[in-house]
Design a protein around this motif. Structure first.
Motif, PDB file in Angstrom:
ATOM      1  N   ASN A 190       0.842  -1.190   0.000  1.00 48.49           N
ATOM      2  CA  ASN A 190       0.000   0.000   0.000  1.00 48.49           C
ATOM      3  C   ASN A 190       0.878   1.241   0.000  1.00 48.49           C
ATOM      4  O   ASN A 190       1.117   1.832   1.047  1.00 48.49           O
ATOM      5  N   PRO A 191       1.338   1.652  -1.163  1.00 47.68           N
ATOM      6  CA  PRO A 191       2.252   2.790  -1.195  1.00 47.68           C
ATOM      7  C   PRO A 191       1.577   4.125  -0.931  1.00 47.68           C
ATOM      8  O   PRO A 191       2.247   5.126  -0.743  1.00 47.68           O
ATOM      9  N   LEU A 192       0.266   4.174  -0.881  1.00 53.13           N
ATOM     10  CA  LEU A 192      -0.442   5.439  -0.708  1.00 53.13           C
ATOM     11  C   LEU A 192      -0.821   5.705   0.747  1.00 53.13           C
ATOM     12  O   LEU A 192      -1.681   6.532   1.013  1.00 53.13           O
ATOM     13  N   VAL A 193      -0.196   5.010   1.684  1.00 55.86           N
ATOM     14  CA  VAL A 193      -0.488   5.228   3.097  1.00 55.86           C
ATOM     15  C   VAL A 193      -0.043   6.638   3.471  1.00 55.86           C
ATOM     16  O   VAL A 193       1.073   7.049   3.173  1.00 55.86           O
ATOM     17  N   PHE A 194      -0.918   7.380   4.122  1.00 52.85           N
ATOM     18  CA  PHE A 194      -0.652   8.764   4.471  1.00 52.85           C
ATOM     19  C   PHE A 194       0.329   8.831   5.640  1.00 52.85           C
ATOM     20  O   PHE A 194       0.110   8.233   6.676  1.00 52.85           O
ATOM     21  N   LYS A 195       1.432   9.557   5.446  1.00 51.52           N
ATOM     22  CA  LYS A 195       2.408   9.774   6.500  1.00 51.52           C
ATOM     23  C   LYS A 195       2.717  11.264   6.549  1.00 51.52           C
ATOM     24  O   LYS A 195       3.413  11.778   5.686  1.00 51.52           O
ATOM     25  N   PRO A 196       2.191  11.977   7.538  1.00 50.92           N
ATOM     26  CA  PRO A 196       2.483  13.405   7.606  1.00 50.92           C
ATOM     27  C   PRO A 196       3.950  13.643   7.964  1.00 50.92           C
ATOM     28  O   PRO A 196       4.606  12.790   8.541  1.00 50.92           O
ATOM     29  N   ARG A 204       7.657  28.244   1.675  1.00 54.24           N
ATOM     30  CA  ARG A 204       6.414  28.650   2.321  1.00 54.24           C
ATOM     31  C   ARG A 204       5.211  28.100   1.561  1.00 54.24           C
ATOM     32  O   ARG A 204       4.222  27.680   2.154  1.00 54.24           O
ATOM     33  N   GLY A 205       5.301  28.085   0.232  1.00 59.29           N
ATOM     34  CA  GLY A 205       4.211  27.563  -0.583  1.00 59.29           C
ATOM     35  C   GLY A 205       3.942  26.088  -0.289  1.00 59.29           C
ATOM     36  O   GLY A 205       2.794  25.661  -0.246  1.00 59.29           O
ATOM     37  N   ASP A 206       5.013  25.325  -0.100  1.00 58.10           N
ATOM     38  CA  ASP A 206       4.850  23.908   0.244  1.00 58.10           C
ATOM     39  C   ASP A 206       4.164  23.751   1.590  1.00 58.10           C
ATOM     40  O   ASP A 206       3.318  22.888   1.780  1.00 58.10           O
ATOM     41  N   LYS A 207       4.555  24.614   2.533  1.00 50.17           N
ATOM     42  CA  LYS A 207       3.950  24.540   3.864  1.00 50.17           C
ATOM     43  C   LYS A 207       2.464  24.895   3.806  1.00 50.17           C
ATOM     44  O   LYS A 207       1.637  24.263   4.452  1.00 50.17           O
ATOM     45  N   LEU A 208       2.123  25.924   3.024  1.00 52.59           N
ATOM     46  CA  LEU A 208       0.718  26.316   2.894  1.00 52.59           C
ATOM     47  C   LEU A 208      -0.102  25.211   2.242  1.00 52.59           C
ATOM     48  O   LEU A 208      -1.222  24.907   2.675  1.00 52.59           O
ATOM     49  N   LEU A 209       0.443  24.597   1.192  1.00 58.49           N
ATOM     50  CA  LEU A 209      -0.245  23.510   0.515  1.00 58.49           C
ATOM     51  C   LEU A 209      -0.457  22.324   1.445  1.00 58.49           C
ATOM     52  O   LEU A 209      -1.546  21.748   1.506  1.00 58.49           O
ATOM     53  N   ARG A 210       0.578  21.967   2.197  1.00 50.39           N
ATOM     54  CA  ARG A 210       0.483  20.822   3.105  1.00 50.39           C
ATOM     55  C   ARG A 210      -0.501  21.104   4.232  1.00 50.39           C
ATOM     56  O   ARG A 210      -1.267  20.230   4.637  1.00 50.39           O
ATOM     57  N   ALA A 211      -0.495  22.320   4.740  1.00 46.67           N
ATOM     58  CA  ALA A 211      -1.430  22.688   5.801  1.00 46.67           C
ATOM     59  C   ALA A 211      -2.864  22.596   5.297  1.00 46.67           C
ATOM     60  O   ALA A 211      -3.761  22.136   6.013  1.00 46.67           O
ATOM     61  N   ARG A 212      -3.091  23.001   4.056  1.00 47.12           N
ATOM     62  CA  ARG A 212      -4.432  22.912   3.477  1.00 47.12           C
ATOM     63  C   ARG A 212      -4.863  21.442   3.356  1.00 47.12           C
ATOM     64  O   ARG A 212      -5.995  21.096   3.640  1.00 47.12           O
ATOM     65  N   GLN A 213      -3.927  20.574   2.955  1.00 47.97           N
ATOM     66  CA  GLN A 213      -4.238  19.150   2.837  1.00 47.97           C
ATOM     67  C   GLN A 213      -4.582  18.538   4.191  1.00 47.97           C
ATOM     68  O   GLN A 213      -5.462  17.698   4.292  1.00 47.97           O
TER      69      GLN A 213
END
Length: 64
Positions: A22-28, A38-47
């Protein structure tokens, strides 16, 4: 019969015995510093459904 990497991966997904099952297991991320921009952080926070950047109550009141 030639067994390729694709065949081995499909077999692993069928049996579920390996990490490839299961390669799609969510790992924050364990550390927000690992997200470079900063853009990556904003995108990840939204997710994740988090508010970023974290603002104090005073900052929220000043904004209004």
């Amino acid at each position: 019969m030639q067994r390729t990497r694709a065949w081995r991966r499909s077999q692993a997904r069928k049996s579920g015995k390996t990490k490839a099952a299961n390669p799609l297991v969510f790992k924050p991320e364990k550390n927000w510093k690992l997200l470079y921009t900063r853009g990556d952080k904003l995108l990840r926070a939204r997710q994740l459904g988090l508010s970023y950047p974290i603002r104090s109550t005073r900052q929220l009141l000043d904004q209004e």
